[in-house]
Design a protein around this motif. Structure first.
Motif, PDB file in Angstrom:
ATOM      1  N   SER A  61       5.959 -39.071  49.870  1.00 15.93           N
ATOM      2  CA  SER A  61       5.990 -37.608  49.937  1.00 15.93           C
ATOM      3  C   SER A  61       4.648 -37.021  49.509  1.00 15.93           C
ATOM      4  O   SER A  61       4.146 -36.065  50.114  1.00 15.93           O
ATOM      5  N   VAL A  64       2.162 -37.576  52.389  1.00 17.95           N
ATOM      6  CA  VAL A  64       2.383 -36.610  53.480  1.00 17.95           C
ATOM      7  C   VAL A  64       1.828 -35.237  53.101  1.00 17.95           C
ATOM      8  O   VAL A  64       1.130 -34.583  53.884  1.00 17.95           O
ATOM      9  N   ALA A  65       2.120 -34.801  51.874  1.00 20.86           N
ATOM     10  CA  ALA A  65       1.610 -33.510  51.407  1.00 20.86           C
ATOM     11  C   ALA A  65       0.085 -33.509  51.369  1.00 20.86           C
ATOM     12  O   ALA A  65      -0.557 -32.506  51.719  1.00 20.86           O
ATOM     13  N   ALA A 210       7.938 -33.723  50.229  1.00 25.80           N
ATOM     14  CA  ALA A 210       6.548 -33.379  50.540  1.00 25.80           C
ATOM     15  C   ALA A 210       6.306 -31.887  50.369  1.00 25.80           C
ATOM     16  O   ALA A 210       5.234 -31.471  49.910  1.00 25.80           O
ATOM     17  N   PHE A 214       3.669 -30.574  47.786  1.00 22.59           N
ATOM     18  CA  PHE A 214       2.569 -29.748  48.273  1.00 22.59           C
ATOM     19  C   PHE A 214       2.086 -28.789  47.189  1.00 22.59           C
ATOM     20  O   PHE A 214       0.903 -28.458  47.117  1.00 22.59           O
TER      21      PHE A 214
END
Length: 418
Positions: A61, A64-65, A210, A214
């Motif tokens: 995660s 991806v972020a 994610a 973020f």
């Protein structure tokens, strides 16, 4: 007849040397400032919440972020080189869309996120402080904010040296977790489960994680708002943004790995202080130390957010997008003293009176909207300049726009169906 192409608005844009603010920031100090804005208090409390969504795939995660945020970071690097001024996002959006009210809305949204983040962080600080000494919150909050506001007014170099010192302490805390709890990491084969989903069914949890992760990457965009106080901004700003981003990303992924293999997922997800809980297993004193470091991390997050929000108000006023008194710079400290005082006062009001339990998701949602607009603005700016040397990089801003919209969509769908 040739089609008319809109011209970029360059009025009131300062050059790399024209600014009433003091240019005292070099690459090391800028990188530390950026790293401090990103690390903040997020990773100290957020890793458990990401694990609650993504399980053992929490490190994925964060990756991806990081990818989504990195594409936008590249857009910021190019835009700050083109338009080196405070209130960067407001400027970029006006240059891209040629709509003054777009710039005003975006500028105030950036200030709002800084104020809300600071208000919530100061509440987090007094919550940690209660473990050591109990002081009524209506006393501790105004006193701490007064001290931080005075530091921000004192001078940009002095403020950033203190923020840099606090950032070093934060990094030390994360390295402490990695070194002491790193023995919990399994063999390389077993590590695959932290990066490779066993089925597509768990991807929803990874994406939901994610979105939350973020929030930990928010901060690099704050760097552009001190560009008028940076030496050689055209070269220093892009380098500082990339160095801070890569450093933070590596720390996040490694800490997430250590976390998911150190604590049972249920305990990790429920923990309000996951790094403390991880270290207590290995050494009780280390748990106390990380709690103290968390206090410094929170103070650093508040300080850099106050500095950022004040610079955005200053920049907007300097560009006639906000009341003129925000643009007043003190002759001795060379800092926007009125903007700093007002930001600090509003933070204090929010911290004392407003419940802000959904800070991370609310801030991430607003920032993703801003990021999408900034990326789209760069794409439009590039299209308006046919002879631009950087115009061949048009794929980056469009990709960044789509990624931000995608992550927003994931969160909206998740909210609707849960």
């Amino acid at each position: 007849m040739q089609a008319h192409k809109p011209q970029l608005r360059t009025h009131n844009l300062p050059s790399a040397t024209d600014s009433p603010l003091a240019r005292k920031i070099g690459l090391p100090l800028l990188t530390l400032y950026g790293l401090g804005t990103m690390l903040g208090a997020g990773i100290y409390v957020l890793v458990g919440k990401v694990a609650a969504n993504a399980g053992m795939l929490a490190p994925l995660s964060f990756i991806v972020a990081a990818i989504i945020a990195y594409v936008t970071a590249l857009s910021y690097c190019e835009l700050v080189s083109r338009f080196p001024q405070s209130a960067g996002e407001a400027c970029y959006v006006e240059q891209g869309f040629h709509r003054r009210y777009y710039a005003i809305i975006v500028g105030y949204l950036v200030v709002f996120t800084g104020i809300v983040s600071s208000a919530t962080l100061i509440n987090g600080f007094v919550g940690y402080l209660d473990h050591f000494v109990e002081i009524p919150h209506h006393i501790s909050i105004p006193v701490m904010l007064l001290l931080l506001g005075l530091i921000a007014i004192w001078g940009i170099a002095e403020s950033l040296w203190l923020a840099g010192l606090l950032t070093v302490i934060e990094v030390f805390g994360l390295l402490l977790v990695i070194i002491i709890a790193g023995s919990a990491l399994p063999s390389s084969i077993e590590l695959q489960q932290a990066f490779i989903p066993e089925s597509t069914l768990v991807l929803g949890g990874v994406l939901s994680g994610a979105f939350l992760a973020f929030y930990a990457f928010i901060g690099f965009e704050d760097m552009v708002n001190i560009v008028e106080e940076v030496k050689c901004p055209n070269k220093t700003m892009p380098r500082g943004i990339i160095l801070a981003f890569i450093s933070a990303s590596l720390l996040y992924v490694i800490v997430a790995l250590v976390a998911v293999f150190s604590l049972p997922l249920e305990q990790l997800a429920a923990s309000e202080a996951p790094l403390k809980d991880i270290l207590i297993i290995h050494h009780p004193m280390a748990g106390t130390l990380i709690s103290i470091i968390s206090l410094f991390a929170i103070l650093n997050g508040i300080l850099v957010q106050i500095i950022m929000a004040a610079r955005v108000l200053y920049g907007m006023a300097h560009q006639d997008r906000a009341p003129a008194f925000f643009a007043k710079v003190n002759s001795k400290t060379q800092t926007p003293i009125i903007a700093t005082i007002i930001v600090t006062a509003i933070v204090c009001f929010f911290a004392l009176w407003l419940p802000l339990v959904t800070l991370a998701k609310t801030t991430s949602f607003i920032i993703l909207i801003i990021f999408a607009l900034v990326n789209l603005s760069l794409w439009r700016v590039q299209r308006q300049s046919t002879t631009d040397k950087m115009a061949n990089r048009r794929g980056w801003p469009l990709t960044g726009t789509l990624l931000c919209i995608f992550l927003l969509g994931v969160q909206i769908i998740s909210y609707v169906f849960t």
